[in-house]
Motif scaffolding. Structure first.
Motif, PDB file in Angstrom:
ATOM      1  N   ARG A   1     -16.881 -23.181 -17.676  1.00 58.50           N
ATOM      2  CA  ARG A   1     -16.725 -22.928 -16.247  1.00 58.50           C
ATOM      3  C   ARG A   1     -16.609 -21.461 -15.888  1.00 58.50           C
ATOM      4  O   ARG A   1     -16.339 -21.119 -14.750  1.00 58.50           O
ATOM      5  N   TYR A   2     -16.835 -20.573 -16.875  1.00 57.65           N
ATOM      6  CA  TYR A   2     -16.751 -19.144 -16.614  1.00 57.65           C
ATOM      7  C   TYR A   2     -18.066 -18.473 -16.969  1.00 57.65           C
ATOM      8  O   TYR A   2     -18.457 -18.415 -18.138  1.00 57.65           O
ATOM      9  N   ASN A   3     -18.765 -17.947 -15.970  1.00 55.72           N
ATOM     10  CA  ASN A   3     -20.095 -17.379 -16.168  1.00 55.72           C
ATOM     11  C   ASN A   3     -20.125 -16.215 -17.150  1.00 55.72           C
ATOM     12  O   ASN A   3     -21.098 -16.023 -17.869  1.00 55.72           O
ATOM     13  N   PHE A   4     -19.059 -15.412 -17.189  1.00 55.63           N
ATOM     14  CA  PHE A   4     -19.118 -14.177 -17.962  1.00 55.63           C
ATOM     15  C   PHE A   4     -19.298 -14.427 -19.448  1.00 55.63           C
ATOM     16  O   PHE A   4     -19.751 -13.548 -20.177  1.00 55.63           O
TER      17      PHE A   4
ATOM     18  N   HIS B   1     -24.215 -11.689 -18.167  1.00 56.46           N
ATOM     19  CA  HIS B   1     -23.167 -10.978 -17.447  1.00 56.46           C
ATOM     20  C   HIS B   1     -23.168  -9.523 -17.874  1.00 56.46           C
ATOM     21  O   HIS B   1     -23.633  -9.174 -18.965  1.00 56.46           O
ATOM     22  N   ARG B   2     -22.614  -8.661 -17.032  1.00 56.64           N
ATOM     23  CA  ARG B   2     -22.590  -7.228 -17.354  1.00 56.64           C
ATOM     24  C   ARG B   2     -21.755  -6.937 -18.603  1.00 56.64           C
ATOM     25  O   ARG B   2     -21.935  -5.922 -19.264  1.00 56.64           O
ATOM     26  N   PHE B   3     -20.840  -7.839 -18.955  1.00 58.77           N
ATOM     27  CA  PHE B   3     -20.039  -7.654 -20.160  1.00 58.77           C
ATOM     28  C   PHE B   3     -20.854  -7.830 -21.442  1.00 58.77           C
ATOM     29  O   PHE B   3     -20.383  -7.496 -22.527  1.00 58.77           O
TER      30      PHE B   3
END
Length: 336
Positions: A195-198, A203-205
């Motif tokens: 449930r967390y896109n990163f 993601h930029r990470f």
């Protein structure tokens, strides 16, 4: 928090492929056993499978539908590979007694009812029962997430800790229920991370992935122990077990996120239940044959690895076309 449960995650098949290769290597043992001596691989190998399974948790249309789906996905493949492996070894033993050291008795069909006894005719498939029980446990807890989220987290951790210490004090439950309890926090972590896109999606990470991998390796170096999940036995303390396993899980998943797709490995991952069910019997027969001609332990280990994976890949299309119901690709028990 965003619910992306309907999006396909391109690197998960690669992660499953890496995982099943590590599982096959562990069962080859021999030279590959040296990889487990420092516990850096063994600490996350089976927890990773539970974590990945949690990523794809869905409650579907209710408990009955969920229960039937898990029978189709887990118990039917288990039953097929359990019975087929036994019959194969029994027939070979009768046809050529003594050749493959296979004194197989019908009473061994009851081994699944004997706690955590090794399924000698197909050892790896214990995982399917443990995963089935883990699914049921989490299903019973996940209803709390909307109104009692803290209670859900607390119960998940409590069940995991209880399972871990049941293993420490050698209190066994049938059908690997205690193993499922210990693995429940990994399954729940997979459910929440979806449930967390990163983490799972671009993601930029992502540019920091190499640093995250190095950090995970450092954590594993100081905390890793050698767990025995089938027997629910652990050499380290509870902190070492969960922290090292989670570090290893995130390391492998970040590594696979970076590469996204490697054709052969991703293919193995997509149909990993077939390799899981086949590689035990394949190794039993091929190991005794190949070891007669190859005596260098590293050459022997890699020969068995490539041979086993090649046979699994070659037979996968047969299962997909002829009997997809027994390898979790189609439902045997229809759901209305």
């Amino acid at each position: 928090m965003n619910d992306n449960t309907n999006k396909r995650i391109d690197f998960v098949d690669l992660t499953k492929g890496v995982c099943i290769i590590l599982v096959v290597m562990a069962h080859i043992n021999g030279a590959f056993a040296k990889f487990d001596e420092n516990s850096m691989i063994s600490c996350f190998r089976m927890p990773l499978y539970f974590f990945i399974s949690g990523i794809f948790f869905k409650s579907y249309e209710g408990f009955l539908g969920f229960f039937i789906r898990k029978i189709n996905k887990l118990l039917i493949p288990f039953t097929f590979f359990y019975v087929a492996a036994f019959l194969l070894k029994y027939i070979v033993w009768k046809a050529a007694p003594g050749v493959f050291h296979l004194p197989v008795q019908w009473s061994e069909m009851l081994v699944i009812f004997h706690g955590h006894d090794l399924i000698k005719f197909n050892p790896p498939i214990w995982f399917l029962i443990a995963l089935f029980n883990c699914n049921i446990l989490f299903y019973l807890l996940h209803f709390l997430r909307d109104k009692h989220l803290k209670l859900m987290f607390a119960l998940t951790l409590l069940i995991g800790v209880t399972g871990f210490y049941m293993g420490k004090y050698r209190f066994e439950l049938p059908f690997y229920i205690d193993v499922a309890m210990t693995a429940l926090p990994f399954y729940a972590a997979g459910f929440w991370i979806r449930r967390y896109n990163f983490f799972l999606f671009p993601h930029r990470f992502d540019k920091l992935i190499p640093l995250f991998i190095i950090a995970a390796l450092i954590v594993m170096y100081f905390t890793a122990t050698t767990p025995g999940m089938r027997t629910n036995s652990y050499s380290g303390n509870i902190f070492q077990f969960y922290v090292a396993a989670l570090a290893g899980i995130f390391m492998i998943m970040l590594f696979c996120k970076k590469f996204k797709h490697i054709p052969i490995i991703s293919y193995l991952g997509r149909y990993s239940v077939i390799t899981l069910g086949l590689h035990g019997p394949i190794l039993h027969f091929s190991g005794q044959f190949v070891s007669r001609y190859i005596h260098n332990e590293w050459i022997l280990a890699f020969t068995l690895l490539f041979t086993t994976l090649a046979i699994c890949i070659a037979t996968t299309p047969f299962f997909l076309k002829v009997m997809p119901q027994v390898v979790a690709q189609k439902d045997l028990i229809k759901i209305r």
